[in-house]
Design an enzyme around this catalytic site. Sequence first.
Site, PDB file in Angstrom:
ATOM      1  N   GLU A 165       0.744  -0.965  -0.087  1.00 34.22           N
ATOM      2  CA  GLU A 165       0.280   0.085  -0.216  1.00 34.22           C
ATOM      3  C   GLU A 165       0.564   1.128   0.047  1.00 34.22           C
ATOM      4  OE1 GLU A 165      -2.946   0.300   2.779  1.00 34.22           O
ATOM      5  OE2 GLU A 165      -4.101  -1.965   2.039  1.00 34.22           O
ATOM      6  N   GLU A 366      -5.344  -8.541   0.928  1.00 32.70           N
ATOM      7  CA  GLU A 366      -5.276  -7.966   2.413  1.00 32.70           C
ATOM      8  C   GLU A 366      -7.303  -8.149   2.006  1.00 32.70           C
ATOM      9  OE1 GLU A 366      -4.249  -4.948   4.280  1.00 32.70           O
ATOM     10  OE2 GLU A 366      -2.332  -5.497   3.459  1.00 32.70           O
TER      11      GLU A 366
HETATM   12  C1  FCB Z   1      -4.272  -1.979   5.836  1.00 27.70           C
HETATM   13  C2  FCB Z   1      -3.050  -2.045   5.912  1.00 27.70           C
HETATM   14  C3  FCB Z   1      -2.598  -3.164   7.053  1.00 27.70           C
HETATM   15  C4  FCB Z   1      -3.707  -3.216   8.345  1.00 27.70           C
HETATM   16  C5  FCB Z   1      -4.964  -3.162   7.633  1.00 27.70           C
HETATM   17  C6  FCB Z   1      -5.883  -2.499   8.439  1.00 27.70           C
HETATM   18  O1  FCB Z   1      -4.529  -0.537   4.797  1.00 27.70           O
HETATM   19  O2  FCB Z   1      -2.112  -2.709   4.956  1.00 27.70           O
HETATM   20  O3  FCB Z   1      -1.628  -3.210   7.741  1.00 27.70           O
HETATM   21  O4  FCB Z   1      -3.717  -1.834   8.918  1.00 27.70           O
HETATM   22  O5  FCB Z   1      -5.285  -1.767   6.416  1.00 27.70           O
END
Ligand code: FCB
Length: 462
Positions: A165, A366
Amino acid sequence: MTVNFPPDFLWGAATAAYQIEGAAHEDGRTPSIWDVFSHTPGRTRGGDTGDIATDHYHRRREDVRLMAELGLGAYRFSLSWPRVQPTGRGPASRRGLDFYRALVEDLLAHGITPVATLYHWDLPRELEDAGGWPARETAHRFADYAHLAAEALGDRVELWTTLNEPWCSAFLGYGSGVHAPGRTDDEAALRAAHHLNLAHGLGARALRAALPGGGKVLVTLNPAAVRARTETPEDRDAQRRVDALATRIFTGPMLRGAYPADLLTDTAAITDWSFVRTGDPDIIKHPLDALGINYYAPTVVSAATDNAPSPADGPSPWPGCTGRVAFHQAPGKRTAMDWTVDPTGLYDLLMRFTREAPGLPLVVTENGAAYDDKPDADGAVHDPERVAYLHAHLEAVLRALGDGADVRGYFLWSLLDNFEWAHGYSKRFGMVHVDYTTLTRTPKTSAHWYAKVLRTGQLPTA
Ligand code: FCB
């Protein structure tokens, strides 16, 4: 609709070094920008820090055993840069690498595929003091670090991610300042975005050079699933602006070798982009083996008007949008982060990259949700809302697979409750509950549910 996930689908869970490891001062690790930030009064909720976190550094064996019991096929973790290469320069730390070596050996011994992320936001403090991501030199330091890491672990780790990210690193770190290092400077944020892109390109090359044949290189983005509140040209233009700053600022150079023209025009009052040097776009456009997508919730925007004013002047993660774009809450149920539960956003992103980057495999690196989970009287942690969230989002993945998206894997965020950045320990994303007093791990209902999904490759019907 497709009902089964492909047999070779990578089922995993994800974490990040600073959020779980603790052992902040052990075995030669030096402070990162997150150590400095979390120790600065007022920066994190309740002054929480990652000094101990879930103490994964000392509980690695127990955590890998837990993953094996749940039947995970893969584990996505990040290397702490200042643990592997203290101060961000010079040789690798043997003790730092020993930890990751041991982790990887444990994973492989349990048949779990390690997926290593090089950068999940913990820049060594010395590199921030030397200018941080707004400085070009940081991209070169990252390439050296990538080389060290791949040389040390490349014989055992096949799947590598350069950055996690970069939008957050650039725009929350240097724009709104709600993340480390907490700077609030629009121009610095745009420079940081470019140097993160450059770091990705240089790092990807360094990985390729050091990895034995068969190593695979990914990047993880958090593209915004951004919608216009209405179809008016003004609202559509607000959507275009946010899409450029959130997503195309990375996918432009990474996938097509150029920054989008509209982004350069939108931000012309902030910078002339002369920090982009001839040749940079070619470096950044390095062929990827897959694109990692992180998704939590959609973004809804409109043009700023008297009725829908843009957030007040002041630090914002959206340079050039003040007075132009208003942000709205998407309708629907919300998680403890106040993020709207909307699996269509995930489906839309998977289909978008299927169209825009044909032939490039996708991985959901994620996805997950925070809820206020509490153990009940007999110690069990029931989290039906998380089960519903995961079910709905996995259904979206199945729908995308059925519609032709080449999705190779899904990583639940997160394996454990952990340090949720500026929110400290107040937000629990884990499928495994962590009691922060005793550091006891308790799989929640969602962990048992997920274990069944990955064992059968199917979503339960009820
Ligand atoms: C993302 C991050 C991760 C976590 C999630 C909830 O943006 O990559 O580390 O904080 O959100």
